[in-house]
Scaffold this motif. Structure first.
Motif, PDB file in Angstrom:
ATOM      1  N   ILE A  86      33.239  40.447  42.654  1.00 37.15           N
ATOM      2  CA  ILE A  86      34.115  40.587  41.492  1.00 37.15           C
ATOM      3  C   ILE A  86      35.559  40.719  41.960  1.00 37.15           C
ATOM      4  N   THR A  87      36.415  39.828  41.485  1.00 36.45           N
ATOM      5  CA  THR A  87      37.841  39.980  41.760  1.00 36.45           C
ATOM      6  C   THR A  87      38.505  40.514  40.509  1.00 36.45           C
ATOM      7  N   ILE A  88      39.519  41.327  40.732  1.00 39.03           N
ATOM      8  CA  ILE A  88      40.211  41.996  39.642  1.00 39.03           C
ATOM      9  C   ILE A  88      41.679  41.632  39.692  1.00 39.03           C
ATOM     10  N   ILE A  89      42.204  41.301  38.535  1.00 39.53           N
ATOM     11  CA  ILE A  89      43.607  40.927  38.391  1.00 39.53           C
ATOM     12  C   ILE A  89      44.507  42.042  38.925  1.00 39.53           C
ATOM     13  N   SER A 123      47.931  46.171  34.693  1.00 41.90           N
ATOM     14  CA  SER A 123      46.570  45.735  34.406  1.00 41.90           C
ATOM     15  C   SER A 123      45.645  46.247  35.500  1.00 41.90           C
ATOM     16  N   PHE A 124      44.591  46.946  35.089  1.00 41.43           N
ATOM     17  CA  PHE A 124      43.566  47.373  36.027  1.00 41.43           C
ATOM     18  C   PHE A 124      42.282  47.631  35.264  1.00 41.43           C
ATOM     19  N   ASP A 125      41.190  47.767  35.980  1.00 44.62           N
ATOM     20  CA  ASP A 125      39.891  48.009  35.365  1.00 44.62           C
ATOM     21  C   ASP A 125      39.384  49.403  35.705  1.00 44.62           C
ATOM     22  N   VAL A 126      38.736  50.019  34.744  1.00 45.89           N
ATOM     23  CA  VAL A 126      37.942  51.217  34.979  1.00 45.89           C
ATOM     24  C   VAL A 126      36.501  50.710  35.090  1.00 45.89           C
ATOM     25  N   VAL A 127      35.855  51.033  36.203  1.00 47.17           N
ATOM     26  CA  VAL A 127      34.520  50.511  36.480  1.00 47.17           C
ATOM     27  C   VAL A 127      33.477  51.599  36.223  1.00 47.17           C
ATOM     28  N   THR A 140      23.804  47.345  35.193  1.00 41.98           N
ATOM     29  CA  THR A 140      24.950  46.742  34.520  1.00 41.98           C
ATOM     30  C   THR A 140      26.246  47.373  35.003  1.00 41.98           C
ATOM     31  N   ILE A 141      27.234  46.532  35.271  1.00 42.57           N
ATOM     32  CA  ILE A 141      28.576  46.982  35.646  1.00 42.57           C
ATOM     33  C   ILE A 141      29.488  46.703  34.457  1.00 42.57           C
ATOM     34  N   TYR A 142      30.182  47.732  34.006  1.00 36.99           N
ATOM     35  CA  TYR A 142      31.141  47.594  32.906  1.00 36.99           C
ATOM     36  C   TYR A 142      32.543  47.697  33.484  1.00 36.99           C
TER      37      TYR A 142
END
Length: 174
Positions: free
Chosen positions: A120-123, A146-150, A158-160
């Protein structure tokens, strides 16, 4: 450079994990107790062409995920880098690799073919979410970064990825 000032050894045009990091991953990080799960993070994903020993990293991760063995080596062609050799046996591995998370490519991607777990790549802030989409950053608003909370649900595998800032939430099964 050579005698004609032609670049022949550009360490910045390639990347390398190296023996020490591959050994640490294989023999320290992946020495997990029963029931443990791990995520691997790196700056550069192993599916880019200029990571010279990516085959060895992919071999380690895939062997662990599949509970098999892997044997491979890389001969360094860049001054200052060393050859590396990997010989691992994960047939009795007790944990699991859930996913590998990287950046570098400045895109949101989910690759399920390079590794036996999701890659998974994240912006990164202000970069493109998908090819051709470059977000407009407005400072002082939610598009500023911009970032993700995993969140990982191991029962449902499941990965959210919950987006904060510009972009969209994503869900990945592993």
């Amino acid at each position: 450079t050579d005698d004609n000032s032609i670049t022949v050894n550009n360490r910045f045009a390639t990347s390398c994990y190296g023996q020490d990091q591959l050994d640490w991953l294989a023999y320290v990080a992946l020495d997990m107790p029963e029931g443990y799960g791990a995520v691997i993070t790196a700056h550069v994903p192993p599916n880019v062409t200029y990571t010279v020993d990516k085959v060895q990293l992919i071999g380690i991760i895939n062997a662990y995920c599949r509970k098999t063995t892997y044997n491979g080596s890389y001969t360094a062609g860049v001054e200052g880098w060393t050859n590396n050799s990997v010989n691992v046996d994960f047939t009795n591995a007790k944990g699991e690799i859930i996913a590998m998370f990287t950046g570098h490519v400045h895109q949101d991607t989910i690759d399920t073919t390079t590794l036996a777990c999701p890659l998974i790549t994240i912006i990164s802030a202000g970069a493109q979410v998908n090819a051709g989409e470059i977000p407009e950053r407005t400072f002082g608003t939610d598009t500023e970064t911009s970032f993700d909370v995993v969140t990982i649900n191991r029962k449902t595998r499941t990965i959210y990825l919950t987006r904060v800032g510009w972009g969209e939430d994503r869900v990945v099964k592993y």
